[in-house]
Design an enzyme around this catalytic site. Structure first.
Site, PDB file in Angstrom:
ATOM      1  N   SER A 281     -20.614  54.509 -41.961  1.00 31.91           N
ATOM      2  CA  SER A 281     -20.104  54.126 -41.841  1.00 31.91           C
ATOM      3  C   SER A 281     -18.918  54.459 -40.541  1.00 31.91           C
ATOM      4  CB  SER A 281     -19.075  53.499 -42.384  1.00 31.91           C
ATOM      5  OG  SER A 281     -20.050  52.428 -43.308  1.00 31.91           O
TER       6      SER A 281
ATOM      7  N   ARG B 236     -27.033  60.905 -50.404  1.00 31.42           N
ATOM      8  CA  ARG B 236     -27.872  60.872 -49.331  1.00 31.42           C
ATOM      9  C   ARG B 236     -28.113  62.230 -48.868  1.00 31.42           C
ATOM     10  NH1 ARG B 236     -23.642  57.692 -45.608  1.00 31.42           N
ATOM     11  NH2 ARG B 236     -22.409  59.419 -47.231  1.00 31.42           N
TER      12      ARG B 236
ATOM     13  N   HIS C 286     -26.842  51.173 -46.285  1.00 26.14           N
ATOM     14  CA  HIS C 286     -26.782  50.299 -47.369  1.00 26.14           C
ATOM     15  C   HIS C 286     -27.539  49.344 -48.089  1.00 26.14           C
ATOM     16  CE1 HIS C 286     -21.711  51.181 -46.184  1.00 26.14           C
ATOM     17  NE2 HIS C 286     -22.713  52.169 -47.125  1.00 26.14           N
TER      18      HIS C 286
ATOM     19  N   LYS D  68      -8.252  53.905 -46.738  1.00 27.75           N
ATOM     20  CA  LYS D  68      -9.279  55.155 -46.053  1.00 27.75           C
ATOM     21  C   LYS D  68      -9.411  54.275 -44.034  1.00 27.75           C
ATOM     22  CE  LYS D  68     -13.645  56.654 -47.397  1.00 27.75           C
ATOM     23  NZ  LYS D  68     -15.035  56.292 -47.257  1.00 27.75           N
TER      24      LYS D  68
HETATM   25  O1  PNS Z   1     -18.215  53.713 -49.890  1.00 33.17           O
HETATM   26  P1  PNS Z   1     -16.860  54.348 -50.571  1.00 33.17           P
HETATM   27  O2  PNS Z   1     -15.914  54.539 -49.749  1.00 33.17           O
HETATM   28  O3  PNS Z   1     -17.272  56.034 -50.626  1.00 33.17           O
HETATM   29  O4  PNS Z   1     -17.090  53.899 -51.842  1.00 33.17           O
HETATM   30  C1  PNS Z   1     -14.943  54.666 -52.414  1.00 33.17           C
HETATM   31  C2  PNS Z   1     -15.370  53.739 -53.992  1.00 33.17           C
HETATM   32  C3  PNS Z   1     -14.380  52.261 -52.821  1.00 33.17           C
HETATM   33  C4  PNS Z   1     -16.654  53.505 -54.176  1.00 33.17           C
HETATM   34  C5  PNS Z   1     -14.035  53.833 -54.787  1.00 33.17           C
HETATM   35  O5  PNS Z   1     -13.073  54.381 -53.760  1.00 33.17           O
HETATM   36  C6  PNS Z   1     -13.706  53.562 -55.706  1.00 33.17           C
HETATM   37  O6  PNS Z   1     -14.645  52.907 -56.569  1.00 33.17           O
HETATM   38  N1  PNS Z   1     -11.863  52.557 -55.802  1.00 33.17           N
HETATM   39  C7  PNS Z   1     -12.178  51.689 -56.936  1.00 33.17           C
HETATM   40  C8  PNS Z   1     -10.352  52.836 -57.459  1.00 33.17           C
HETATM   41  C9  PNS Z   1     -11.332  52.789 -57.788  1.00 33.17           C
HETATM   42  O7  PNS Z   1     -11.869  53.061 -59.082  1.00 33.17           O
HETATM   43  N2  PNS Z   1     -10.961  54.919 -58.069  1.00 33.17           N
HETATM   44  C10 PNS Z   1     -11.398  55.683 -59.425  1.00 33.17           C
HETATM   45  C11 PNS Z   1     -12.584  56.328 -59.430  1.00 33.17           C
HETATM   46  S1  PNS Z   1     -12.610  57.238 -57.065  1.00 33.17           S
END
Ligand code: PNS
Length: 165
Positions: free
Chosen positions: A128, A90, A17, A41
């Site tokens: 993670s 990645r 990150h 999660k």
């Molecule tokens: O690091 P991650 O867990 O892959 O991040 C995922 C994240 C937090 C970016 C995604 O779940 C997100 O944008 N959540 C906020 C809710 C939202 O906007 N959902 C619609 C898009 S998936």
């Protein structure tokens, strides 16, 4: 002022990150590392713990700040007047999810671009979840995490029976 949001669960923040944050910080004027609660999660660290660890990790990178957010990412990004979302890419295995998320976000907010950055190859396999698994199984994990996050994970593991999520 070109503002970008770098969203994620950051449970906890990793060196991968950080690599992405550094790259993004040289392209944009301001980066907001935005931590989602993401209860789906079942994060190991609380939102406040994740924020603290991320803040500690980005100290010294001037144009980066850490925030938490709830609700839709695109709405949060708009509130912050961001013009881009940063995501790290990645391996090919990341692609399906990122593709879906990018197109969905674009449908919801056409003006907001998603910019993908590739971490250094030494972090290309780090996430993670895998780091938490290694930690739980007694492997060495400090090389994958900023110092504070590595300490916090070690402490968390000591206090838990089954920390892998
Ligand atoms: O690091 P991650 O867990 O892959 O991040 C995922 C994240 C937090 C970016 C995604 O779940 C997100 O944008 N959540 C906020 C809710 C939202 O906007 N959902 C619609 C898009 S998936």
């Amino acid at each position: 002022m070109r503002i970008a949001v770098y969203p994620g669960t950051f449970d906890p923040v990793t060196n991968g990150h950080l690599d992405i944050v550094r790259r993004a910080s040289s392209i944009f004027d301001r980066i907001i590392l935005a931590i989602s609660e993401n209860p789906r999660k079942h994060p190991l660290f609380s939102l406040e713990e994740r924020r603290f660890l991320a803040e500690e990790a980005v100290q010294g990178i001037e144009n980066v700040r850490v925030e938490t957010f709830e609700g839709l990412l695109v709405q949060y990004a708009k509130q912050r007047q961001a013009t881009a979302i940063i995501r790290g890419l990645r391996a090919v295995s990341d692609f399906d999810y990122e593709f879906q998320m990018t197109l969905l976000n674009r449908k919801l907010m056409p003006d907001l671009e998603t910019v993908f950055l590739m971490p250094s190859e030494e972090y290309s396999y780090v996430n993670s979840t895998i780091v938490k698994e290694v930690a739980h199984l007694g492997g060495r994990f400090d090389c994958f995490l900023p110092t504070g996050a590595a300490k916090a994970l070690a402490e968390k593991i000591r206090g838990m029976k089954n920390p892998i999520q």
